[in-house]
Design a protein around this motif. Structure first.
Motif, PDB file in Angstrom:
ATOM      1  N   ASN A  81     170.288  25.248 -13.449  1.00  0.00           N
ATOM      2  CA  ASN A  81     169.931  26.615 -13.075  1.00  0.00           C
ATOM      3  C   ASN A  81     169.741  26.722 -11.567  1.00  0.00           C
ATOM      4  O   ASN A  81     169.332  25.771 -10.900  1.00  0.00           O
ATOM      5  CB  ASN A  81     168.631  27.046 -13.754  1.00  0.00           C
ATOM      6  CG  ASN A  81     168.820  27.320 -15.231  1.00  0.00           C
ATOM      7  OD1 ASN A  81     169.929  27.243 -15.759  1.00  0.00           O
ATOM      8  ND2 ASN A  81     167.727  27.617 -15.907  1.00  0.00           N
ATOM      9  N   GLU A  82     169.992  27.911 -11.046  1.00  0.00           N
ATOM     10  CA  GLU A  82     169.775  28.175  -9.621  1.00  0.00           C
ATOM     11  C   GLU A  82     168.290  28.371  -9.344  1.00  0.00           C
ATOM     12  O   GLU A  82     167.521  28.758 -10.238  1.00  0.00           O
ATOM     13  CB  GLU A  82     170.549  29.432  -9.218  1.00  0.00           C
ATOM     14  CG  GLU A  82     170.536  29.738  -7.732  1.00  0.00           C
ATOM     15  CD  GLU A  82     171.195  28.636  -6.900  1.00  0.00           C
ATOM     16  OE1 GLU A  82     170.586  27.551  -6.788  1.00  0.00           O
ATOM     17  OE2 GLU A  82     172.288  28.872  -6.353  1.00  0.00           O
ATOM     18  N   PHE A  83     167.876  28.088  -8.105  1.00  0.00           N
ATOM     19  CA  PHE A  83     166.531  28.492  -7.693  1.00  0.00           C
ATOM     20  C   PHE A  83     166.483  30.011  -7.655  1.00  0.00           C
ATOM     21  O   PHE A  83     167.522  30.677  -7.497  1.00  0.00           O
ATOM     22  CB  PHE A  83     166.154  27.881  -6.345  1.00  0.00           C
ATOM     23  CG  PHE A  83     167.036  28.280  -5.187  1.00  0.00           C
ATOM     24  CD1 PHE A  83     166.784  29.425  -4.457  1.00  0.00           C
ATOM     25  CD2 PHE A  83     168.113  27.482  -4.812  1.00  0.00           C
ATOM     26  CE1 PHE A  83     167.587  29.792  -3.388  1.00  0.00           C
ATOM     27  CE2 PHE A  83     168.919  27.828  -3.731  1.00  0.00           C
ATOM     28  CZ  PHE A  83     168.658  28.993  -3.017  1.00  0.00           C
ATOM     29  N   GLY A 160     173.532  26.750  -5.249  1.00  0.00           N
ATOM     30  CA  GLY A 160     172.436  25.926  -4.749  1.00  0.00           C
ATOM     31  C   GLY A 160     172.321  24.603  -5.485  1.00  0.00           C
ATOM     32  O   GLY A 160     172.163  23.542  -4.864  1.00  0.00           O
ATOM     33  N   ALA A 161     172.391  24.661  -6.812  1.00  0.00           N
ATOM     34  CA  ALA A 161     172.286  23.435  -7.607  1.00  0.00           C
ATOM     35  C   ALA A 161     173.471  22.508  -7.344  1.00  0.00           C
ATOM     36  O   ALA A 161     173.308  21.292  -7.185  1.00  0.00           O
ATOM     37  CB  ALA A 161     172.196  23.793  -9.091  1.00  0.00           C
ATOM     38  N   ILE A 162     174.674  23.074  -7.287  1.00  0.00           N
ATOM     39  CA  ILE A 162     175.860  22.253  -7.004  1.00  0.00           C
ATOM     40  C   ILE A 162     175.748  21.624  -5.617  1.00  0.00           C
ATOM     41  O   ILE A 162     176.021  20.428  -5.435  1.00  0.00           O
ATOM     42  CB  ILE A 162     177.142  23.090  -7.120  1.00  0.00           C
ATOM     43  CG1 ILE A 162     177.383  23.487  -8.583  1.00  0.00           C
ATOM     44  CG2 ILE A 162     178.351  22.337  -6.570  1.00  0.00           C
ATOM     45  CD1 ILE A 162     178.507  24.481  -8.781  1.00  0.00           C
ATOM     46  N   SER A 163     175.331  22.397  -4.638  1.00  0.00           N
ATOM     47  CA  SER A 163     175.208  21.877  -3.278  1.00  0.00           C
ATOM     48  C   SER A 163     174.139  20.791  -3.202  1.00  0.00           C
ATOM     49  O   SER A 163     174.288  19.815  -2.454  1.00  0.00           O
ATOM     50  CB  SER A 163     174.881  23.010  -2.306  1.00  0.00           C
ATOM     51  OG  SER A 163     175.943  23.943  -2.265  1.00  0.00           O
ATOM     52  N   ARG A 164     173.072  20.941  -3.978  1.00  0.00           N
ATOM     53  CA  ARG A 164     172.026  19.893  -3.991  1.00  0.00           C
ATOM     54  C   ARG A 164     172.596  18.585  -4.536  1.00  0.00           C
ATOM     55  O   ARG A 164     172.286  17.490  -4.031  1.00  0.00           O
ATOM     56  CB  ARG A 164     170.833  20.352  -4.837  1.00  0.00           C
ATOM     57  CG  ARG A 164     169.678  19.325  -4.862  1.00  0.00           C
ATOM     58  CD  ARG A 164     169.074  19.186  -3.489  1.00  0.00           C
ATOM     59  NE  ARG A 164     168.080  18.120  -3.393  1.00  0.00           N
ATOM     60  CZ  ARG A 164     168.342  16.865  -3.061  1.00  0.00           C
ATOM     61  NH1 ARG A 164     169.614  16.507  -2.802  1.00  0.00           N
ATOM     62  NH2 ARG A 164     167.392  15.967  -2.964  1.00  0.00           N
ATOM     63  N   ILE A 178     171.999  24.293   2.092  1.00  0.00           N
ATOM     64  CA  ILE A 178     172.249  25.720   2.245  1.00  0.00           C
ATOM     65  C   ILE A 178     173.535  25.964   3.028  1.00  0.00           C
ATOM     66  O   ILE A 178     174.236  26.954   2.790  1.00  0.00           O
ATOM     67  CB  ILE A 178     171.036  26.434   2.909  1.00  0.00           C
ATOM     68  CG1 ILE A 178     171.203  27.963   2.873  1.00  0.00           C
ATOM     69  CG2 ILE A 178     170.793  25.920   4.309  1.00  0.00           C
ATOM     70  CD1 ILE A 178     171.249  28.554   1.486  1.00  0.00           C
ATOM     71  N   SER A 179     173.908  25.042   3.919  1.00  0.00           N
ATOM     72  CA  SER A 179     175.177  25.188   4.639  1.00  0.00           C
ATOM     73  C   SER A 179     176.354  25.119   3.675  1.00  0.00           C
ATOM     74  O   SER A 179     177.302  25.911   3.762  1.00  0.00           O
ATOM     75  CB  SER A 179     175.317  24.096   5.705  1.00  0.00           C
ATOM     76  OG  SER A 179     174.310  24.220   6.684  1.00  0.00           O
TER      77      SER A 179
END
Length: 222
Positions: A81-83, A160-164, A178-179
């Motif tokens: 899930n996204e933040f 966000g979750a994928i980028s994390r 976040i970039s």
């Protein structure tokens, strides 16, 4: 060795009362991605994971229709899930809130979101809806469970979750999340592959459904 295909959800309803619903264009993007994967003879996944949000499920349903998958077989994992960006922004600005002209301007809104996320990572926001540590912990649990499948996994999640997950694989600093997130297109595919030495980023932010100039209308970021 594991291979994880991370799919960002299709276009949701930015600026509407319920963001967590795909737009009409979003439904088209999801189906087009499924078709493009089928046409490229992409192997079917051994397992499917999705977040628990509506936009994840609707994206998978559209993708599955084009790719001949069974969406009911998906494992729902809340780590994908996204933040909650809206609540995080509210916690940062408090009673001041974002000015109306920022909320109505996508470019200015996402610049503000970037600043809020960086403050969140530095633990500078009082009473956020979820701490940065808790967000990271649940996302990385999902990552570890998908890696443990030791096969081909398709996962539908959010930027966000994928980028994390990608930042963790690259061993990059937290602000890079976040970039990457702000670059990610709707229904974009990023792929992780495993080897004896760990997981590696094989592809980032690919949009295989953009096959001609006529398809350019499908490319969106929010």
């Amino acid at each position: 060795m594991p291979e994880i295909m991370l799919v960002r959800h299709a276009q949701a309803s930015f600026g509407k009362s319920d963001y967590d619903v795909l737009s009409e264009l979003g439904h088209q993007q999801a189906f087009a991605l499924g078709q493009s994967l089928a046409e490229r003879a992409t192997a079917l996944p051994d397992k499917i994971y999705i977040g628990a949000q509506r936009r994840h499920r609707e994206t998978l349903e559209g993708l599955a229709a084009g790719f001949c998958l069974d969406p009911s077989s998906a494992i729902v994992h809340e780590g994908l899930n996204e933040f909650n960006a809206g609540e995080l922004i509210a916690a940062r600005y408090g009673s001041e809130d974002l000015p109306a002209d920022v909320r109505g301007d996508r470019r200015r809104y996402f610049r503000a979101l970037r600043d809020v996320v960086l403050a969140w990572q530095r633990d500078e926001i009082d009473n956020p809806p979820e701490s940065w540590r808790d967000f990271s912990s649940r996302v990385l649990r999902a990552r570890d469970e998908m890696i443990a499948e030791k096969g081909r996994v398709l996962a539908v999640s959010s930027g966000g979750a994928i980028s994390r997950i990608i930042v963790s694989v690259l061993d990059a600093p937290a602000p890079q999340m976040i970039s990457l997130q702000l670059q990610m297109r709707n229904c974009a595919v990023s792929t992780l592959v495993g080897s004896a030495n760990g997981m590696f980023l094989h592809a980032f932010n690919e949009v295989p459904y953009l096959r001609s100039q006529a398809d350019e209308r499908l490319m969106t970021y929010a």
